[in-house]
Motif scaffolding. Structure first.
Motif, short mmCIF file in Angstrom:
data_model
loop_
_atom_site.label_atom_id
_atom_site.label_comp_id
_atom_site.label_asym_id
_atom_site.label_seq_id
_atom_site.Cartn_x
_atom_site.Cartn_y
_atom_site.Cartn_z
N GLN A 178 34.11 44.56 35.00
CA GLN A 178 34.51 44.10 33.46
C GLN A 178 35.53 43.10 33.42
O GLN A 178 36.68 43.41 34.01
CB GLN A 178 34.62 45.56 32.58
CG GLN A 178 33.52 46.47 32.44
CD GLN A 178 32.35 45.87 31.72
OE1 GLN A 178 32.69 45.15 30.68
NE2 GLN A 178 31.22 46.11 32.04
N LEU A 179 35.01 42.03 32.44
CA LEU A 179 35.92 40.91 32.50
C LEU A 179 36.80 40.93 31.09
O LEU A 179 37.90 40.51 31.26
CB LEU A 179 35.33 39.68 32.55
CG LEU A 179 35.79 38.52 33.28
CD1 LEU A 179 36.01 38.87 34.60
CD2 LEU A 179 34.80 37.29 33.08
N GLY A 180 36.30 41.80 30.21
CA GLY A 180 36.86 41.62 28.59
C GLY A 180 36.70 40.52 28.21
O GLY A 180 35.84 39.68 28.24
N ASP A 181 37.96 39.98 27.24
CA ASP A 181 37.79 38.64 26.64
C ASP A 181 38.20 37.50 27.58
O ASP A 181 39.35 37.75 28.32
CB ASP A 181 38.88 38.99 25.56
CG ASP A 181 38.63 39.91 24.30
OD1 ASP A 181 37.50 40.25 24.51
OD2 ASP A 181 39.45 40.25 23.61
N VAL A 182 37.56 36.32 27.57
CA VAL A 182 37.75 35.19 28.28
C VAL A 182 37.32 33.96 27.38
O VAL A 182 36.41 34.22 26.61
CB VAL A 182 36.97 35.09 29.60
CG1 VAL A 182 37.49 36.25 30.63
CG2 VAL A 182 35.47 35.07 29.39
N THR A 183 38.00 32.99 27.90
CA THR A 183 37.80 31.93 26.87
C THR A 183 36.49 31.17 27.53
O THR A 183 36.30 31.20 28.92
CB THR A 183 38.74 30.80 27.09
OG1 THR A 183 39.31 30.24 28.37
CG2 THR A 183 40.03 31.26 26.29
N GLU A 184 35.77 30.16 27.08
CA GLU A 184 34.79 29.27 27.63
C GLU A 184 35.46 28.62 29.08
O GLU A 184 34.61 28.48 29.91
CB GLU A 184 34.21 28.23 26.68
CG GLU A 184 33.22 28.63 25.83
CD GLU A 184 32.39 27.86 25.17
OE1 GLU A 184 31.81 27.17 25.72
OE2 GLU A 184 32.29 27.55 23.75
N GLU A 185 36.44 28.18 28.86
CA GLU A 185 37.33 27.62 30.17
C GLU A 185 37.22 28.51 31.22
O GLU A 185 36.77 28.21 32.42
CB GLU A 185 38.33 27.05 29.51
CG GLU A 185 39.07 26.13 30.67
CD GLU A 185 38.51 24.65 30.74
OE1 GLU A 185 37.84 24.52 29.60
OE2 GLU A 185 38.48 24.06 31.64
N GLN A 186 37.56 29.73 30.99
CA GLN A 186 37.85 30.69 32.24
C GLN A 186 36.39 31.15 32.68
O GLN A 186 36.01 31.41 33.67
CB GLN A 186 38.43 31.96 31.75
CG GLN A 186 39.82 31.79 31.31
CD GLN A 186 40.83 32.91 30.57
OE1 GLN A 186 39.81 33.35 29.74
NE2 GLN A 186 41.58 32.92 30.89
N LEU A 187 35.40 31.20 31.88
CA LEU A 187 34.02 31.41 32.28
C LEU A 187 33.45 30.61 33.22
O LEU A 187 32.75 30.89 34.06
CB LEU A 187 33.20 31.44 30.87
CG LEU A 187 31.45 32.16 31.06
CD1 LEU A 187 31.63 33.45 31.70
CD2 LEU A 187 30.75 31.95 29.75
N ARG A 188 33.47 29.41 33.10
CA ARG A 188 33.24 28.03 34.01
C ARG A 188 33.46 28.53 35.43
O ARG A 188 32.62 28.05 36.17
CB ARG A 188 33.95 26.79 33.67
CG ARG A 188 33.67 26.42 32.38
CD ARG A 188 32.42 25.49 32.39
NE ARG A 188 32.31 24.96 30.97
CZ ARG A 188 32.62 23.97 30.55
NH1 ARG A 188 33.32 23.15 31.32
NH2 ARG A 188 32.45 23.33 29.47
#
Ligand code: HEM
Length: 169
Positions: free
Chosen positions: A68-78
């Protein structure tokens, strides 16, 4: 001794060869048979020896349970686009992030949908588009039917993959 000479006579009578020639040929046939046998390895023996030779740490094994990753930004998802084989493959639809590692054939490097990995691909999926400009989570201005297409994709992902987090602005 009588038995030996009877056997030698029998060899000569049946084969027409001298005992010396007969046993030389026999020995050569046995050697040839043994050499040929070593050329054909049983598939199971082969896979066991091959798997023993492979260092398990050398090939990446995706974790059994998605993390589980939780809240991430689009940048982190990359970072989860498949370029790092030690990280899971993630993809988002409508801001919800799914672990698509089991779909590595689709989304992994070289896969037909690799461009969706590490992204929110909502717009591209709604429009059934491979255009890079549609690789965004922005679904503004989509028609009813396009939103329906997107909804179907979301249902498919909810069913097939584990949700591991959500995108935050
Ligand atoms: C020439 C057109 C296309 C063909 C022939 C095609 C074919 C396929 C096939 C055979 C699958 C595997 C289905 C399964 O086993 O579950 C698949 C999956 C998929 N397709 Fe396409 N596709 C096409 C166009 C597109 C387009 C335009 C998009 C989106 C922009 C798309 C997105 C996807 C996605 C996301 C999956 C994977 C679903 C999953 O993770 O299970 N496809 N496609």
């Amino acid at each position: 001794m009588a038995l030996y000479s009877t056997a030698m006579e029998a060899v000569e009578a049946y084969t027409g060869l001298s005992p010396m020639a007969f046993f030389t040929i026999l020995a050569m046939m046995v050697v040839t048979y043994r050499i040929v046998c070593t050329m054909f390895v049983h598939p199971e023996d082969h896979s066991t020896s091959a798997s023993k030779a492979v260092d398990p740490s050398a090939s990446f094994q995706p974790p059994a349970e998605p993390v589980q990753l939780g809240d991430v930004t689009e940048e982190q998802l990359r970072a989860y686009d498949g370029s790092d084989p030690t990280k899971p493959l993630l993809m988002a639809i409508k801001g919800q992030i799914y672990d698509v590692s089991r779909g590595r054939m689709f989304y992994g490097p070289g896969g037909p949908y690799a461009m969706f990995a590490g992204r929110d691909a909502s717009r591209a999926l709604a429009l059934m588009s491979f255009d890079p400009k549609d690789l965004t989570g922005n679904i503004e201005g989509l028609s009813e039917s396009e939103l329906e297409v997107l909804q179907d994709w979301e249902y498919k992902f909810m069913e097939k993959y584990v949700k591991v987090g959500q995108l935050i602005p």
